[in-house]
Design an enzyme around this catalytic site. Structure first.
Site, short mmCIF file in Angstrom:
data_model
loop_
_atom_site.label_atom_id
_atom_site.label_comp_id
_atom_site.label_asym_id
_atom_site.label_seq_id
_atom_site.Cartn_x
_atom_site.Cartn_y
_atom_site.Cartn_z
N ASP A 36 0.86 -1.18 0.00
CA ASP A 36 0.00 0.00 0.00
C ASP A 36 0.89 1.22 0.00
O ASP A 36 2.12 1.12 0.10
CB ASP A 36 -0.94 -0.02 1.21
CG ASP A 36 -2.31 0.59 0.89
OD1 ASP A 36 -2.34 1.67 0.26
OD2 ASP A 36 -3.33 -0.01 1.27
N TYR A 164 -13.70 5.08 -14.52
CA TYR A 164 -13.75 3.94 -13.61
C TYR A 164 -14.26 2.70 -14.33
O TYR A 164 -13.68 1.62 -14.22
CB TYR A 164 -14.64 4.28 -12.42
CG TYR A 164 -14.69 3.22 -11.35
CD1 TYR A 164 -13.57 2.94 -10.57
CD2 TYR A 164 -15.85 2.48 -11.12
CE1 TYR A 164 -13.61 1.97 -9.58
CE2 TYR A 164 -15.90 1.51 -10.14
CZ TYR A 164 -14.78 1.25 -9.38
OH TYR A 164 -14.82 0.28 -8.41
N THR A 199 -17.21 -0.13 1.92
CA THR A 199 -15.83 0.35 1.93
C THR A 199 -15.78 1.67 2.70
O THR A 199 -16.82 2.28 2.96
CB THR A 199 -15.34 0.58 0.49
OG1 THR A 199 -16.18 1.54 -0.14
CG2 THR A 199 -15.37 -0.72 -0.30
#
Length: 258
Positions: A36, A164, A199
């Site tokens: 990450d 996206y 999320t």
């Protein structure tokens, strides 16, 4: 593929779907490396799981290569899950009718699609060196499995999601040809296309908005849970006959135009 004692690399593993996946794999006995950004909670999560944090940008070849090397140093790298991505909205035309900056479109595609391909290519190169596993059910052996993350937007993209949807559609489209290519090495490639999931981005919305989004799902009428995504990743890893497929994890939702 047995998860226990396998080396695993999870990109975007410090939050959301990646975090749930890292925890699930670690609970199954995998030796997990979190990839990450340096500003993420990666070091904290890795310490929690007894794994390693490899700070990296998925669009950087040397950084991803180094992360793959770190993961491989723990144990032969057999499970890779690509969860890193962004969902920055943007229409083709702004409110004045002018084209939105091309750079905005390129950034989403570069992180979500090019970044995913970068992770696949670097991971596959490491997996080729693995000794193939031998099991009673699969005498041919297996060297690894790569799970990528698309989205239902790949199929039902909404207004404001051209970048996206294009990026996630690309992830879906490259799944089969890469699975076919890597089959000779005993490496499987499978993609998950999540629907509306809990999320951090969605959890920042008011509860009423979250309930409204969840109510659009036919059944169960709620947001998907990261743990359900992680459970599917674990099943894909363990089920050696899943390959070259994109699996929708969405409660049967089909997104409306907006």
């Amino acid at each position: 593929m047995q998860i226990e004692r396998a080396g695993a690399l999870v990109t975007g593993g410090a939050s959301g779907l990646g975090l749930a996946t890292a925890r699930r794999l670690a609970a199954g006995g995998a030796l997990v490396t979190i990839l990450d950004l340096p500003t993420s909670r990666g070091a904290e999560i890795a310490a929690e799981l007894g794994g390693v944090f490899a700070p990296a940008d998925v669009t950087s070849v040397p950084e991803v290569r180094a992360a793959v090397a770190e993961a491989s140093a723990l144990a032969p790298l057999r499970v890779v899950v690509a969860c890193a991505g962004i969902a920055t909205p943007g229409k083709v035309l702004d409110r004045e009718g002018s084209p939105t900056p091309l750079e905005d479109f390129e950034r989403v595609v570069r992180i979500n699609l090019v970044g995913t391909y970068n992770v696949i290519s670097q991971a596959a190169a490491a997996m080729v060196a693995n000794e193939p596993t031998e099991t009673d059910s699969d005498a041919s052996g297996e060297r690894g499995v790569i799970v990528t993350t698309a989205s239902v937007a790949a199929f039902d993209g909404q207004i404001g999601q051209p970048a996206y949807a294009a990026s996630k559609g690309g992830v879906h489209a490259m799944t089969l040809p890469i699975a076919r290519e890597l089959a000779r090495y005993g490496i499987r490639v499978v993609t998950i296309a999540p629907g509306i999931m809990e999320t951090p981005l969605l959890q920042a919305l008011p509860q009423a908005a979250q309930d409204s989004l969840g109510g659009q799902v036919p059944f169960p009428a709620r947001l998907g849970r990261p743990e359900e995504f992680a459970a599917l990743v674990a099943h894909i890893a363990e089920n050696g006959y899943l390959n070259g497929e994109t699996i929708r994890l969405d409660g049967a939702i089909r997104m409306a135009p907006k």
